[in-house]
Design a protein around this motif. Structure first.
Motif, PDB file in Angstrom:
ATOM      1  N   TYR A 132      42.561  35.500  25.858  1.00 53.18           N
ATOM      2  CA  TYR A 132      42.653  35.143  27.273  1.00 53.18           C
ATOM      3  C   TYR A 132      44.115  34.978  27.678  1.00 53.18           C
ATOM      4  N   LEU A 133      44.393  35.248  28.952  1.00 54.44           N
ATOM      5  CA  LEU A 133      45.670  34.814  29.497  1.00 54.44           C
ATOM      6  C   LEU A 133      45.753  33.297  29.404  1.00 54.44           C
ATOM      7  N   LYS A 134      46.961  32.758  29.446  1.00 55.62           N
ATOM      8  CA  LYS A 134      47.126  31.324  29.183  1.00 55.62           C
ATOM      9  C   LYS A 134      46.501  30.429  30.240  1.00 55.62           C
ATOM     10  N   SER A 141      43.328  44.415  38.495  1.00 52.31           N
ATOM     11  CA  SER A 141      44.386  44.558  37.486  1.00 52.31           C
ATOM     12  C   SER A 141      44.064  43.870  36.175  1.00 52.31           C
ATOM     13  N   GLY A 142      43.172  42.868  36.192  1.00 53.63           N
ATOM     14  CA  GLY A 142      42.877  42.152  34.958  1.00 53.63           C
ATOM     15  C   GLY A 142      44.126  41.502  34.400  1.00 53.63           C
ATOM     16  N   ALA A 143      44.404  41.772  33.122  1.00 49.59           N
ATOM     17  CA  ALA A 143      45.579  41.174  32.474  1.00 49.59           C
ATOM     18  C   ALA A 143      46.835  42.023  32.625  1.00 49.59           C
ATOM     19  N   ARG A 203      51.864  35.591  26.059  1.00 51.40           N
ATOM     20  CA  ARG A 203      51.126  35.389  27.313  1.00 51.40           C
ATOM     21  C   ARG A 203      49.678  34.973  27.099  1.00 51.40           C
ATOM     22  N   VAL A 204      49.211  34.951  25.842  1.00 49.59           N
ATOM     23  CA  VAL A 204      47.767  34.806  25.617  1.00 49.59           C
ATOM     24  C   VAL A 204      47.423  33.680  24.655  1.00 49.59           C
ATOM     25  N   ILE A 205      46.147  33.311  24.716  1.00 50.35           N
ATOM     26  CA  ILE A 205      45.548  32.368  23.773  1.00 50.35           C
ATOM     27  C   ILE A 205      44.394  33.080  23.090  1.00 50.35           C
TER      28      ILE A 205
END
Length: 386
Positions: free
Chosen positions: A301-303, A142-144, A292-294
């Motif tokens: 990227y997800l956090k 699923s990844g992100a 949800r990301v950085i």
């Protein structure tokens, strides 16, 4: 709009370059004539001196979620218009607005907005349809994508999406190996939708079966799929081995190592490789923390730092990267950015190349691929600030 004569240009056609060329665009935004040498403008034509720079076909992105702080999943005309404007400043002249795995209600809202926006028209890059990425994918890959919203496909839900988009879904990403997956491949194919294998843990045999049912594409190749192994090629190996499959590539040097980008182009060829950005809402925004990301150094990227979550790539930067990674010439690699995505989105009859009768979608660039102007349907939608 008056007819426009673009002269003193290096013009990139499908198989050759006209060194001292001119191109006539009619009042409807279609390419009327292309020639070489001198041609004087007539009374009803606006003359544009390109001053020796290059005219190349507009770049087509079939996998774009957002940009400049806006997302297609916002479900509004405003968001799609902002995405269109942002990416036109970076070489994109047409795009498929791409969904993410979400609730049925949220996906339908986004699809409704695509239908409305398609009718209204866009201020920048042309909205040519929708790429439905999920929710019919494999949780293992699923990844992100939101795991909680992944679900099995049904004919009823597929029909709801087709209706909500007013049949603007041109491309779908799904995992054929999950329950109902093969049925979904065939049903989407029968509805005229290009079927892409992605976020999938399929083995080679399952990919082969999906191609027999009509799958012709892979989503962000090497990412979100079963990897290549010498005893089990997985989706990654199958995409490289099977001539029926066109492979997407995110050429940011982050999602795929530059040498693997070159390998894919060498193996598949430019006519079976489809360059994409997979750009998300934070493309064009500074590094920082968002929802949800950085974002750091252009990487998303997800956090929890566990997973890449889309990209901040633009098409013009991708084009520069691929030329750098592969050593291919601009003329050689252009099909992966123009005719191939046009073919996969089923608009190759009107877009994807500089040919008489096609939409006048093109870029004016210098030898370093610095973008000076973007034209969509003969209208300048971006001009570099002097």
């Amino acid at each position: 709009m008056d007819s426009q004569l673009f002269k003193n240009a290096k013009i990139y056609l499908l198989d050759k370059i006209i060194e001292n060329g001119w191109m006539l665009v009619d009042e409807h935004g279609k390419i009327l004539e292309i020639g070489e040498g001198e041609r004087a403008s007539v009374s009803n034509e606006v003359s544009v001196d390109v001053k020796g720079m290059s005219i190349i076909p507009g770049l087509i992105d079939v996998h774009i979620h957002g940009g400049n702080g806006y997302s297609f999943m916002d479900g509004s005309y405003e968001s799609l218009a902002e995405i269109s404007s942002f990416h036109s400043k970076h070489g994109t002249t047409s795009f498929l607005a791409t969904t993410s795995t979400a609730s049925k209600e949220k996906i339908i809202k986004a699809l409704n907005s695509a239908s409305e926006s398609y009718e209204k028209g866009m201020p920048g890059a042309d909205l040519i349809g929708v790429h439905l990425e999920g929710p019919f994918i494999n949780e293992k890959r699923s990844g992100a994508q939101e795991k909680s919203d992944i679900r099995l496909s049904s004919k009823e839900e597929i029909e709801e999406y087709l209706k909500a988009s007013n049949h603007l879904i041109k491309l779908v990403t799904l995992a054929p190996e999950v329950e109902n997956g093969f049925e979904a491949v065939k049903y989407f194919k029968d509805q005229g939708v290009t079927v892409s294998i992605g976020h999938s843990d399929a083995n080679f045999q399952e990919v082969l079966e999906a191609t027999k049912l009509g799958a012709t594409h892979t989503t962000h190749h090497f990412n979100g799929m079963s990897p290549l192994h010498h005893r089990e090629p997985g989706v990654a190996g199958a995409g490289m081995a099977l001539k029926e499959l066109t492979t997407e590539i995110i050429a940011d040097g982050i999602h795929v190592h530059p040498e693997m980008v070159k390998l894919l182009l060498d193996v598949k060829g430019v006519w079976n490789t489809c360059a994409i950005t997979d750009a998300v809402f934070c493309a064009g925004l500074p590094d920082g923390e968002y929802e949800r990301v950085i974002v750091t150094k252009g990487q998303v990227y997800l956090k929890d730092w566990s997973t890449l979550a889309g990209s901040t790539l633009t098409m013009i930067q991708s084009l520069k990267n691929v030329i750098s990674f592969t050593g291919y010439s601009l003329l050689d690699v252009l099909p992966s950015y123009t005719m191939v995505p046009a073919r996969q989105a089923k608009v190759e009859h009107i877009k994807g190349s500089l040919e008489i009768g096609k939409d006048a979608d093109f870029l004016i660039v210098d030898d370093d691929l610095t973008l000076y102007s973007t034209f969509v349907n003969g209208i300048e939608v971006y001009q570099m600030t002097k």
